[in-house]
Motif scaffolding. Structure first.
Motif, PDB file in Angstrom:
ATOM      1  N   SER A   1      95.903  22.314   1.718  1.00  0.00           N
ATOM      2  CA  SER A   1      96.042  23.714   2.125  1.00  0.00           C
ATOM      3  C   SER A   1      97.502  24.100   2.305  1.00  0.00           C
ATOM      4  N   GLN A   2      98.341  23.160   2.769  1.00  0.00           N
ATOM      5  CA  GLN A   2      99.772  23.451   2.885  1.00  0.00           C
ATOM      6  C   GLN A   2     100.397  23.628   1.498  1.00  0.00           C
ATOM      7  N   ILE A   3      99.998  22.786   0.563  1.00  0.00           N
ATOM      8  CA  ILE A   3     100.496  22.915  -0.808  1.00  0.00           C
ATOM      9  C   ILE A   3     100.128  24.279  -1.381  1.00  0.00           C
ATOM     10  N   LYS A   4      98.885  24.679  -1.191  1.00  0.00           N
ATOM     11  CA  LYS A   4      98.437  25.979  -1.703  1.00  0.00           C
ATOM     12  C   LYS A   4      99.164  27.135  -1.010  1.00  0.00           C
ATOM     13  N   ALA A   5      99.438  26.970   0.287  1.00  0.00           N
ATOM     14  CA  ALA A   5     100.133  28.037   1.019  1.00  0.00           C
ATOM     15  C   ALA A   5     101.528  28.284   0.459  1.00  0.00           C
ATOM     16  N   HIS A   6     102.102  27.267  -0.170  1.00  0.00           N
ATOM     17  CA  HIS A   6     103.409  27.426  -0.808  1.00  0.00           C
ATOM     18  C   HIS A   6     103.283  27.748  -2.299  1.00  0.00           C
ATOM     19  N   ASP A   7     102.042  28.064  -2.718  1.00  0.00           N
ATOM     20  CA  ASP A   7     101.776  28.489  -4.101  1.00  0.00           C
ATOM     21  C   ASP A   7     102.004  27.389  -5.126  1.00  0.00           C
ATOM     22  N   TYR A   8     101.701  26.148  -4.714  1.00  0.00           N
ATOM     23  CA  TYR A   8     101.699  25.043  -5.666  1.00  0.00           C
ATOM     24  C   TYR A   8     100.264  24.575  -5.878  1.00  0.00           C
ATOM     25  N   ASN A   9     100.072  23.818  -6.952  1.00  0.00           N
ATOM     26  CA  ASN A   9      98.746  23.332  -7.313  1.00  0.00           C
ATOM     27  C   ASN A   9      98.585  21.893  -6.814  1.00  0.00           C
ATOM     28  N   PRO A  10      97.595  21.613  -5.943  1.00  0.00           N
ATOM     29  CA  PRO A  10      97.411  20.246  -5.444  1.00  0.00           C
ATOM     30  C   PRO A  10      97.219  19.218  -6.557  1.00  0.00           C
ATOM     31  N   GLU A  11      96.629  19.624  -7.670  1.00  0.00           N
ATOM     32  CA  GLU A  11      96.431  18.672  -8.756  1.00  0.00           C
ATOM     33  C   GLU A  11      97.756  18.175  -9.311  1.00  0.00           C
ATOM     34  N   GLU A  12      98.783  18.966  -9.172  1.00  0.00           N
ATOM     35  CA  GLU A  12     100.108  18.574  -9.633  1.00  0.00           C
ATOM     36  C   GLU A  12     100.971  18.056  -8.486  1.00  0.00           C
ATOM     37  N   ALA A  13     100.799  18.638  -7.302  1.00  0.00           N
ATOM     38  CA  ALA A  13     101.722  18.355  -6.193  1.00  0.00           C
ATOM     39  C   ALA A  13     101.272  17.210  -5.290  1.00  0.00           C
ATOM     40  N   LEU A  14     100.008  16.824  -5.335  1.00  0.00           N
ATOM     41  CA  LEU A  14      99.507  15.770  -4.459  1.00  0.00           C
ATOM     42  C   LEU A  14      99.397  14.461  -5.226  1.00  0.00           C
ATOM     43  N   ILE A  15     100.064  13.435  -4.733  1.00  0.00           N
ATOM     44  CA  ILE A  15     100.046  12.110  -5.351  1.00  0.00           C
ATOM     45  C   ILE A  15      99.343  11.146  -4.408  1.00  0.00           C
ATOM     46  N   LEU A  16      98.421  10.373  -4.949  1.00  0.00           N
ATOM     47  CA  LEU A  16      97.647   9.429  -4.144  1.00  0.00           C
ATOM     48  C   LEU A  16      98.146   8.005  -4.362  1.00  0.00           C
ATOM     49  N   TRP A  17      98.491   7.344  -3.250  1.00  0.00           N
ATOM     50  CA  TRP A  17      98.821   5.916  -3.262  1.00  0.00           C
ATOM     51  C   TRP A  17      97.507   5.174  -3.103  1.00  0.00           C
ATOM     52  N   GLU A  18      97.114   4.429  -4.118  1.00  0.00           N
ATOM     53  CA  GLU A  18      95.782   3.842  -4.102  1.00  0.00           C
ATOM     54  C   GLU A  18      95.809   2.363  -4.445  1.00  0.00           C
ATOM     55  N   PRO A  19      94.738   1.644  -4.046  1.00  0.00           N
ATOM     56  CA  PRO A  19      94.648   0.228  -4.402  1.00  0.00           C
ATOM     57  C   PRO A  19      94.519   0.051  -5.916  1.00  0.00           C
ATOM     58  N   ARG A  20      94.855  -1.125  -6.360  1.00  0.00           N
ATOM     59  CA  ARG A  20      94.679  -1.446  -7.769  1.00  0.00           C
ATOM     60  C   ARG A  20      93.191  -1.622  -8.078  1.00  0.00           C
ATOM     61  N   PRO A  21      92.803  -1.465  -9.345  1.00  0.00           N
ATOM     62  CA  PRO A  21      91.383  -1.638  -9.706  1.00  0.00           C
ATOM     63  C   PRO A  21      90.848  -2.977  -9.231  1.00  0.00           C
ATOM     64  N   GLY A  22      89.696  -2.933  -8.569  1.00  0.00           N
ATOM     65  CA  GLY A  22      89.062  -4.144  -8.068  1.00  0.00           C
ATOM     66  C   GLY A  22      89.577  -4.608  -6.723  1.00  0.00           C
ATOM     67  N   GLU A  23      90.557  -3.867  -6.137  1.00  0.00           N
ATOM     68  CA  GLU A  23      91.106  -4.235  -4.834  1.00  0.00           C
ATOM     69  C   GLU A  23      90.772  -3.160  -3.807  1.00  0.00           C
TER      70      GLU A  23
END
Length: 424
Positions: free
Chosen positions: A146-168
């Motif tokens: 919602s903060q990203i959208k409030a600044h008129d950016y697209n979460p699909e582009e502006a939000l990056i997810l730090w995630e486990p590796r496949p199978g972890e």
């Protein structure tokens, strides 16, 4: 790390309780009673902490002052309401490893998260991205999007997810480094939960902060599952801000007031954008009512409204217990108690369950998350019926949190025996 010579016997558990310097603190909490009249085996402090017995007296004190003094309670109560929140500051600062000027108890966690992002997420056309861990608590993700959208950016582009590796199941710090190497010039904020609600993994705050600041990004820490559980050492580790709730490990009651940390280097930075309210105004002129907003130095300057005294009375009761026990002692017992739980659960791991929380005590708090293999929620339901209070998280995880102030080694032993019988 200290090596403990654990034993899988009830006598060993009782012996450890007898030697435990914090053993008497369990008597300072109300333990819910099961249908069979026995005290519950309560391993759900990661969701809602138990009530300290002090709480009722502290609440009644404020209710009595309200009844007898009315509005004059702001100045004439035994603990005057005007500066009441200040009674919490030093003890809370000890727990999160901060200076008093850096800490304030106010609002609730997600409200504080939004207020902090107003100040510390200041995107530009070139630097607008936010990094969170993939399994961050949903409220964090909603707030960030919602903060990203409030600044008129697209979460699909502006939000990056730090995630486990496949199978972890767990996130690797080197993968966060790789993300920053790729996107660092575009990252405005790293917002990481200190201790992940799902896996129980505790992330290295100092390393994350250093990494973010190398790329001129701000760093925020969500301590919802960290405050009262791990030792975040916020001042020395240096994130720009942190937020937390107080109703989990801090035992302040359902929906109680949250906490906020703003690092001392921002204490007098009035150029920071912020949402302002009268309780954050300079105390000397707050009641003159005609002054332009002048923020209080430090974290208090982000306050909006006068605080809910009854909620804060409950927090004060719990913080008094923490202060009496000493947080270093609490953490020391937590490491040993959770280690004992892990030791007992190892015998049960196999085709049916798996511990997904890190095995290194420095990379977790007191929560162990058990992944059920090819199973549904029925095991959790059976534990509840047996008087073992745990926590279920979709799709297949039971969270167990032996809180050191009110859980004992005997509690842990008995719980694992019940679990063993149910698995059999």
């Amino acid at each position: 790390m200290i090596e403990y010579n654990y034993q899988n016997t009830l006598n060993y558990a009782k012996e450890q309780d007898h030697k435990d310097p914090l053993r008497d603190f369990k008597e300072q909490f109300h333990i819910p009673i099961s249908a069979n009249g026995e005290p519950q085996l309560y391993f759900c402090g990661n969701s809602l902490g138990l009530q300290p017995k002090l709480t009722k007296a502290y609440l009644e004190e404020e209710l009595n002052d309200w009844a007898t003094l009315g509005v004059e309670g702001h100045f004439e109560a035994k603990n005057p309401w005007m500066p009441y929140h200040e009674l919490l500051t030093e003890k809370m600062a000890k727990i999160v490893g901060a200076k008093p000027i850096e800490v304030v108890m106010m609002n609730t966690l997600t409200v504080n998260l939004h207020l902090m992002m107003v100040s510390f997420y200041r995107p530009t056309s070139k630097k607008f991205k936010i990094i969170i861990e993939k399994d961050a608590f949903p409220s964090d993700k909603y707030a960030v999007e919602s903060q990203i959208k409030a600044h008129d950016y697209n979460p699909e582009e502006a939000l990056i997810l730090w995630e486990p590796r496949p199978g972890e199941e767990l996130c690797r710090f080197e993968d966060l480094e790789a993300i920053m190497q790729q996107h660092g010039d575009e990252v405005a904020l790293l917002l990481i939960g200190s201790t992940n609600y799902y896996t129980g993994q505790s992330f290295p705050i100092k390393k994350i902060t250093t990494l973010g600041h190398q790329y001129n990004a701000k760093v925020g820490i969500d301590l919802a599952h960290g405050a009262g559980n791990i030792q975040p050492n916020l001042h020395d580790n240096g994130p720009d801000f942190a937020v937390w709730c107080s109703y989990k490990y801090l035992n302040s009651g359902p929906g109680s007031v949250g906490g906020c940390f703003v690092h001392e280097r921002h204490a007098n930075n009035n150029s920071l954008k912020r949402y302002a309210g009268w309780w954050g105004h300079d105390k000397k002129t707050r009641f003159n009512m005609r002054y332009d907003f002048t923020p209080i130095e430090g974290a208090e300057g982000w306050q909006l409204s006068n605080p809910p005294i009854l909620s804060m009375a409950a927090i004060r009761a719990s913080l008094d217990v923490f202060d009496l026990a000493g947080f270093e002692n609490i953490r020391e017992k937590s490491v040993k108690l959770t280690g004992y739980l892990e030791y007992l659960l190892k015998d049960l791991e196999g085709e049916k369950i798996e511990i997904i929380t890190p095995r290194n005590a420095n990379e977790r708090g007191c929560q162990l998350s058990i992944k059920l293999k090819n199973a549904d929620k029925s095991l959790f339901d059976k534990l509840m019926k047996a008087g073992v209070i745990t926590d279920w998280r979709e799709p297949n995880v039971i969270r167990l949190a032996p809180a050191p102030l009110y859980n004992s080694f005997e509690d842990v032993y008995k719980m694992v025996q019940i679990l063993k019988n149910l698995l059999a």
